[in-house]
Enzyme design. Structure first.
Site, PDB file in Angstrom:
ATOM      1  CD  GLU A   9      -2.474   2.191  -3.341  1.00 15.99           C
ATOM      2  OE1 GLU A   9      -3.671   2.511  -3.425  1.00 15.99           O
ATOM      3  OE2 GLU A   9      -1.814   2.298  -2.292  1.00 15.99           O
ATOM      4  CG  ASP A  18      -1.833   1.169   1.293  1.00 16.20           C
ATOM      5  OD1 ASP A  18      -2.784   1.188   0.497  1.00 16.20           O
ATOM      6  OD2 ASP A  18      -1.611   2.070   2.128  1.00 16.20           O
TER       7      ASP A  18
END
Length: 540
Positions: free
Chosen positions: A274, A205
């Site tokens: 990401e 993330d």
């Protein structure tokens, strides 16, 4: 680009199913989904023909950002279960030949993490330099103009130290100081805890946010005509800056190479990053370069409101031109954006939904599908009083946040809360989702769910789709004609009509329809491929 060999690792061309654990299935009837709920639905997930499950955060957390604010990297939050439950999930998934990927949130922690609790107490404690601290300007204002994605200043005053700390997200999510080698070493140790436990991959993330500019230089202003949000509301002041100094710093590369070296000690483990930066496609290429950084990366480029064949083609071609030996991962929905059926379809449209399932799986790379996407779920309209997402609460009513794509899965159309839980769930199940429930679609051979199952089984038998190179042939406006090929001369084309009118495309005269994909309504004669509105076809 050279085609991938027959010995390609499992993740190249894989189909990854994203589970948002709060909303898949509630096994203990407290209104919140949990790990045992995921275990109970493994047979369903296996029926989809996916290769892996990516599970959004289940770690111990005060849940200010629903698990993306971690207070203990090495434990499961009691809301979701226990470490024993997680071990059972991994074992049960492996028994079904499904890999398990977990979210790792490395750039920041919760303000309830023991590291931050110590760091904030003084300027000379053992963790004093583990977070990004800075003195106020002479007038007492924040150290620079950096902003938080979730709105407002990216700095928060801490009276114990008499300094500001950086938070790129909520003020309860302080940023770690990756310039400190101790922090890097500790984070790698936290990651290895899960590698030793048998996970097959890491979804990373906000991985481009690990480092910040040591000189704390101001970000320059962005002209109004360039304020295009990718993963955040476009009226968010965050879009008013070029984020050159608080995101995607050069030092990030060295850490990614350390992380990859660690993962390479565990055969078969994959990293998926990401990416959200000023030039996400360039960052994806850089972060996957040389087979020594990330294995795969994805960005928000196809998670945007813009529904346009030209945008899809341009995005893919621009990435392919810069990617070299890297590998992309594509998605049309996730837990942070409006569901694609609403964003691109304007509502439930099963013909378009099936076409979009096939389109993203026809691109070179791996693909992520978000839970409920296989059902064609639309964005839920959540009343203000039911909102949970702090992002939506802050920006209401112009931006309603992310709750609308996070509502519980509808399993049984006529059951309380659509079979998700016996108790009131953390977010309401909209009536529009009941008509799309799994039990109803199971019984309909033409449903989106059964198309998804059929198509994924068919795709597994098509090496051109999982391993081939990609190019685009010319097509009418609103259409895509994708050519997948192998070095030995094999070619397959995938054609998609993203308009509301029938269309005819010119294809090679010797082409033949491949009807077993499950897409219907196309006709082919003498090099003329006719597609229905929002239709698609595969030809050889």
């Amino acid at each position: 680009m050279s085609s991938v060999s027959d010995q390609a690792p499992w993740w190249r061309g894989a189909v990854i199913y994203q589970v948002y654990p709060r909303s898949l299935m509630d096994a203990n009837n407290d209104g919140v989904g949990d790990i045992r709920g995921i275990i109970s639905k493994l047979d369903y997930i296996a029926s989809l023909g996916v290769d892996a499950i990516w599970i959004s955060p289940f770690f111990k957390s005060p849940m200010r950002d629903f698990g993306y604010d971690i207070s203990d990297y090495r434990d499961v939050d009691p809301l979701f279960g226990s470490l024993g439950d997680l071990d059972e999930l991994i074992a049960e998934a492996h028994d079904r030949n499904i890999k398990i990927m977990i979210d790792q949130v490395l750039s920041h922690t919760s303000d309830q993490h023991a590291w931050f609790q110590e760091s904030r107490e003084s300027r000379d404690n053992p963790k004093a330099d583990w977070y990004v601290w800075a003195d106020a300007k002479p007038d007492g204002t924040a150290p620079n103009n950096w902003l938080s994605i979730f709105g407002g200043c990216g700095w928060e005053w801490e009276p114990r130290r008499g300094q500001y700390y950086l938070h790129n997200f909520l003020k309860s999510q302080p940023d770690l100081n990756f310039h400190n080698p101790e922090v890097q070493a500790q984070i790698l140790s936290e990651v290895e805890f899960w590698l030793k436990r048998g996970v097959d991959g890491l979804r990373l993330d906000a991985i481009s946010f690990c480092f910040h500019d040591k000189d704390l230089r101001d970000n320059p202003a962005k002209p109004a005509d360039q304020r295009q949000g990718r993963g955040f509301s476009e009226d968010n002041p965050y879009a008013f800056q070029y984020h050159y100094y608080n995101n995607d710093l050069p030092e990030n590369i060295g850490f990614l190479e350390q992380l990859r070296a660690l993962c390479d000690r565990y055969p078969g483990v994959v990293t998926l990053g990401e990416i959200s930066s000023e030039d996400s496609l360039a960052t994806m290429a850089k972060y996957t370069e040389g087979n020594k950084r990330l294995h795969m990366a994805y960005s928000f480029e196809l998670l945007v409101p813009e529904f346009c064949a030209r945008h899809i083609r341009t995005t893919v071609e621009n990435l392919e031109a810069s990617l070299n030996d890297g590998w992309p991962c594509w998605s049309l929905s996730n837990h942070d954006v409006v569901r694609v059926m609403s964003r691109w379809g304007g509502g439930f449209n099963p013909t378009l939904g099936k076409t979009l399932h096939a389109l993203v799986a026809a691109l070179r790379g791996s693909v992520c599908y978000y839970q409920g996407e296989e059902l064609g779920l639309v964005e839920a309209d959540i009343a203000y009083e039911d909102l949970q997402d702090p992002y939506g609460i802050t920006f209401w009513p112009n931006f309603k946040g992310r709750d609308g794509c996070r509502t519980p899965m509808p399993w049984q159309s006529d059951a309380p809360h659509a079979g998700f839980s016996a108790e009131k769930p953390w977010l309401p199940v909209p009536d529009s989702h009941r008509t799309l429930a799994v039990n109803l679609q199971d019984q309909d051979p033409h449903s989106m769910l059964n198309f998804f199952r059929h198509f994924m089984a068919w795709r597994k038998q098509q090496p051109l789709l999982t391993q081939g190179d990609i190019a685009f042939d010319d097509a009418p406006d609103g259409c895509l004609l994708i050519r997948r090929s192998m070095a030995d001369g094999q070619v397959m084309r995938a054609a998609f009509n993203l308009t509301a009118e029938p269309v005819t495309l010119q294809v090679p005269d010797q082409s033949a329809l491949l009807p077993d994909s499950g897409l219907t309504g196309a006709e082919l004669s003498a090099g003329q491929l006719s597609l229905p509105a929002f239709g698609g076809a595969f030809i050889a």
